[in-house]
Design a protein around this motif. Structure first.
Motif, mmCIF file in Angstrom:
data_model
loop_
_atom_site.group_PDB
_atom_site.id
_atom_site.type_symbol
_atom_site.label_atom_id
_atom_site.label_comp_id
_atom_site.label_asym_id
_atom_site.label_seq_id
_atom_site.Cartn_x
_atom_site.Cartn_y
_atom_site.Cartn_z
ATOM 1 N N SER A 158 0.823 -1.208 0.000
ATOM 2 C CA SER A 158 0.000 0.000 0.000
ATOM 3 C C SER A 158 0.857 1.257 0.000
ATOM 4 O O SER A 158 2.033 1.241 0.370
ATOM 5 C CB SER A 158 -0.936 0.014 1.213
ATOM 6 O OG SER A 158 -0.200 0.091 2.418
ATOM 7 N N VAL A 159 0.219 2.345 -0.411
ATOM 8 C CA VAL A 159 0.823 3.673 -0.452
ATOM 9 C C VAL A 159 -0.142 4.632 0.217
ATOM 10 O O VAL A 159 -1.357 4.549 0.024
ATOM 11 C CB VAL A 159 1.077 4.137 -1.902
ATOM 12 C CG1 VAL A 159 1.709 5.530 -1.922
ATOM 13 C CG2 VAL A 159 1.934 3.147 -2.661
ATOM 14 N N ALA A 160 0.390 5.559 1.013
ATOM 15 C CA ALA A 160 -0.417 6.641 1.576
ATOM 16 C C ALA A 160 0.110 7.951 1.006
ATOM 17 O O ALA A 160 1.216 8.384 1.349
ATOM 18 C CB ALA A 160 -0.336 6.652 3.100
ATOM 19 N N VAL A 161 -0.658 8.556 0.104
ATOM 20 C CA VAL A 161 -0.261 9.830 -0.495
ATOM 21 C C VAL A 161 -0.727 10.950 0.431
ATOM 22 O O VAL A 161 -1.927 11.229 0.531
ATOM 23 C CB VAL A 161 -0.871 10.003 -1.894
ATOM 24 C CG1 VAL A 161 -0.523 11.391 -2.460
ATOM 25 C CG2 VAL A 161 -0.372 8.915 -2.836
ATOM 26 N N ARG A 162 0.218 11.554 1.124
ATOM 27 C CA ARG A 162 -0.098 12.639 2.062
ATOM 28 C C ARG A 162 -0.145 13.954 1.293
ATOM 29 O O ARG A 162 0.882 14.554 0.973
ATOM 30 C CB ARG A 162 0.931 12.647 3.193
ATOM 31 C CG ARG A 162 0.850 11.367 4.031
ATOM 32 C CD ARG A 162 1.953 11.264 5.063
ATOM 33 N NE ARG A 162 1.824 10.024 5.831
ATOM 34 C CZ ARG A 162 2.734 9.563 6.685
ATOM 35 N NH1 ARG A 162 3.861 10.260 6.894
ATOM 36 N NH2 ARG A 162 2.542 8.432 7.333
ATOM 37 N N THR A 163 -1.352 14.376 1.022
ATOM 38 C CA THR A 163 -1.590 15.488 0.115
ATOM 39 C C THR A 163 -1.554 16.823 0.847
ATOM 40 O O THR A 163 -2.163 16.978 1.901
ATOM 41 C CB THR A 163 -2.966 15.305 -0.553
ATOM 42 O OG1 THR A 163 -3.018 14.035 -1.179
ATOM 43 C CG2 THR A 163 -3.222 16.385 -1.578
ATOM 44 N N ALA A 164 -0.863 17.787 0.259
ATOM 45 C CA ALA A 164 -0.872 19.150 0.785
ATOM 46 C C ALA A 164 -2.240 19.787 0.546
ATOM 47 O O ALA A 164 -3.136 19.195 -0.066
ATOM 48 C CB ALA A 164 0.223 19.967 0.108
ATOM 49 N N HIS A 165 -2.436 20.992 1.043
ATOM 50 C CA HIS A 165 -3.668 21.735 0.814
ATOM 51 C C HIS A 165 -3.821 21.970 -0.692
ATOM 52 O O HIS A 165 -2.918 22.496 -1.340
ATOM 53 C CB HIS A 165 -3.643 23.070 1.543
ATOM 54 C CG HIS A 165 -3.188 22.969 2.967
ATOM 55 N ND1 HIS A 165 -3.938 22.361 3.954
ATOM 56 C CD2 HIS A 165 -2.047 23.375 3.569
ATOM 57 C CE1 HIS A 165 -3.276 22.412 5.103
ATOM 58 N NE2 HIS A 165 -2.135 23.019 4.899
ATOM 59 N N VAL A 166 -4.969 21.586 -1.227
ATOM 60 C CA VAL A 166 -5.188 21.638 -2.670
ATOM 61 C C VAL A 166 -5.920 22.929 -3.035
ATOM 62 O O VAL A 166 -6.925 23.289 -2.417
ATOM 63 C CB VAL A 166 -5.999 20.413 -3.146
ATOM 64 C CG1 VAL A 166 -6.160 20.450 -4.664
ATOM 65 C CG2 VAL A 166 -5.313 19.116 -2.713
ATOM 66 N N LEU A 167 -5.405 23.609 -4.048
ATOM 67 C CA LEU A 167 -6.013 24.845 -4.532
ATOM 68 C C LEU A 167 -6.183 24.772 -6.046
ATOM 69 O O LEU A 167 -5.487 24.020 -6.728
ATOM 70 C CB LEU A 167 -5.135 26.057 -4.197
ATOM 71 C CG LEU A 167 -4.944 26.419 -2.725
ATOM 72 C CD1 LEU A 167 -3.968 27.582 -2.602
ATOM 73 C CD2 LEU A 167 -6.268 26.764 -2.069
ATOM 74 N N GLY A 168 -7.103 25.600 -6.561
ATOM 75 C CA GLY A 168 -7.277 25.713 -8.001
ATOM 76 C C GLY A 168 -8.579 25.104 -8.479
ATOM 77 O O GLY A 168 -9.166 24.246 -7.831
ATOM 78 N N GLY A 169 -9.019 25.572 -9.648
ATOM 79 C CA GLY A 169 -10.239 25.066 -10.247
ATOM 80 C C GLY A 169 -11.470 25.770 -9.730
ATOM 81 O O GLY A 169 -11.604 26.021 -8.534
ATOM 82 N N THR A 170 -12.382 26.093 -10.625
ATOM 83 C CA THR A 170 -13.617 26.742 -10.208
ATOM 84 C C THR A 170 -14.568 25.785 -9.507
ATOM 85 O O THR A 170 -15.597 26.202 -8.984
ATOM 86 C CB THR A 170 -14.339 27.367 -11.416
ATOM 87 O OG1 THR A 170 -14.567 26.350 -12.415
ATOM 88 C CG2 THR A 170 -13.500 28.472 -12.032
ATOM 89 N N ASP A 171 -14.218 24.489 -9.494
ATOM 90 C CA ASP A 171 -15.039 23.496 -8.801
ATOM 91 C C ASP A 171 -14.499 23.179 -7.414
ATOM 92 O O ASP A 171 -14.879 22.169 -6.812
ATOM 93 C CB ASP A 171 -15.149 22.218 -9.621
ATOM 94 C CG ASP A 171 -13.786 21.627 -9.995
ATOM 95 O OD1 ASP A 171 -12.790 22.379 -10.005
ATOM 96 O OD2 ASP A 171 -13.711 20.421 -10.304
#
Length: 306
Positions: A158-171
């Motif tokens: 398994s892999v755990a992708v520790r994602t930073a704060h996501v920005l962008g996109g009008t959605d």
């Protein structure tokens, strides 16, 4: 035929909005066979197979999947150790690799840092799993516990992708930049800690690219995903205010939270060296943030659907 580096058979759990839908589009464009599992609230993009099941119901999930097997599973919506337990049992023998989308918030329990944190700062394998807490898990703790379930079983790659704060996109459904823009337009105070500390971010398209890239690799374990460079809430406010005619960012220091989004009283950044060494080329936050700010401050009629 899939492009080089793309898996052939992929299962995506969830993924019907924001960077999840971008991930599915990238997989389909690369020629992968994609099966989307959700409760039926939204159909997947054309070209993807659809399995309707409640992931919290182990029997129903097994039945809905039938005899399907996958090169990789990309789990976009694993929030608790109970969900991780079910997924591990159901997908053992069905996939060569399991990729869970985790979060920077797993580092919330780590002592104050003076620099970006490497993956080793939170060792999921050493965390005791609490499957029946007295109170519901917070988002960060739920992710920590889910990581711990997968990390406890090395026979389940398994892999755990520790994602930073996501920005962008009008959605962007979170409304975090809109919170700032609205307050800057009206001159309303913006609650921040006495000392504003920086964090890390990633563009919505970049995290979709990263998950797509991860799906086609063989590494396991935790991996931090963030663009290069640090940004704090004061800098975000300055950039937004520059784009809003007559806008004024009124930062109000308060001794205790709750603070405004991304306003942190501790150094809150991740080290992306592992992912970089594995071969992924992150962008600089400074290269994409101005466009995100421009879109967030544009009049509604000028905002397209991206």
């Amino acid at each position: 035929m899939p492009r080089d580096g793309a898996p052939r058979d992929v299962c995506v759990i969830g993924g019907n909005r924001y960077f999840g839908k971008r991930l599915i589009s990238r997989l389909l464009d690369a020629g992968a066979s994609v099966t989307v599992v959700n409760r039926g609230s939204a159909a997947p993009p054309p070209g993807a197979a659809h399995v309707v099941a409640d992931r919290d119901d182990e029997t129903a999930l097994r039945t809905a999947l039938g005899d399907r097997a996958f090169d990789v599973v990309l789990d976009q919506v694993c929030y608790t150790p109970v969900q991780a337990d079910i997924a591990r049992r159901v997908f053992t023998g069905r996939t060569r690799r399991y990729v869970m989308t985790s979060t920077i918030e797993v580092y919330d329990g780590v002592a104050d840092a003076s620099g970006p944190l490497p993956e080793a700062a939170f060792d999921a394998a050493s965390l005791p799993v609490d499957r029946a807490p007295a109170e519901p898990w917070s988002y960060g703790e739920g992710k920590r516990q889910a990581e711990a379930v997968f990390a406890a079983d090395p026979a389940f790659p398994s892999v755990a992708v520790r994602t930073a704060h996501v920005l962008g996109g009008t959605d962007d459904f979170t409304g975090r930049l809109a919170h700032y823009a609205d307050r800057i337009r009206t001159g309303a105070p913006i609650a921040v800690p006495p000392t504003v500390r920086p964090s890390v971010f990633i563009h919505v398209d970049e995290i979709a690219d990263f998950l797509f890239w991860t799906a086609g690799r063989e590494f396991t374990g935790p991996v931090n995903a963030c663009s290069h460079g640090l940004v704090d809430a004061a800098e975000l406010c300055r950039l937004l205010a520059e784009r809003i005619p007559g806008g004024r960012a009124v930062l109000k220091a308060v001794p205790e939270g709750p603070y405004s989004p991304f306003a942190f009283d501790r150094f809150y950044a991740m080290d992306n060296s592992r992912a970089t060494a594995l071969g992924f080329a992150f962008r600089d936050t400074a290269a994409w943030l101005p466009d995100v700010v421009a879109a967030a401050t544009a009049p509604p009629a000028a905002q397209g659907d991206n």
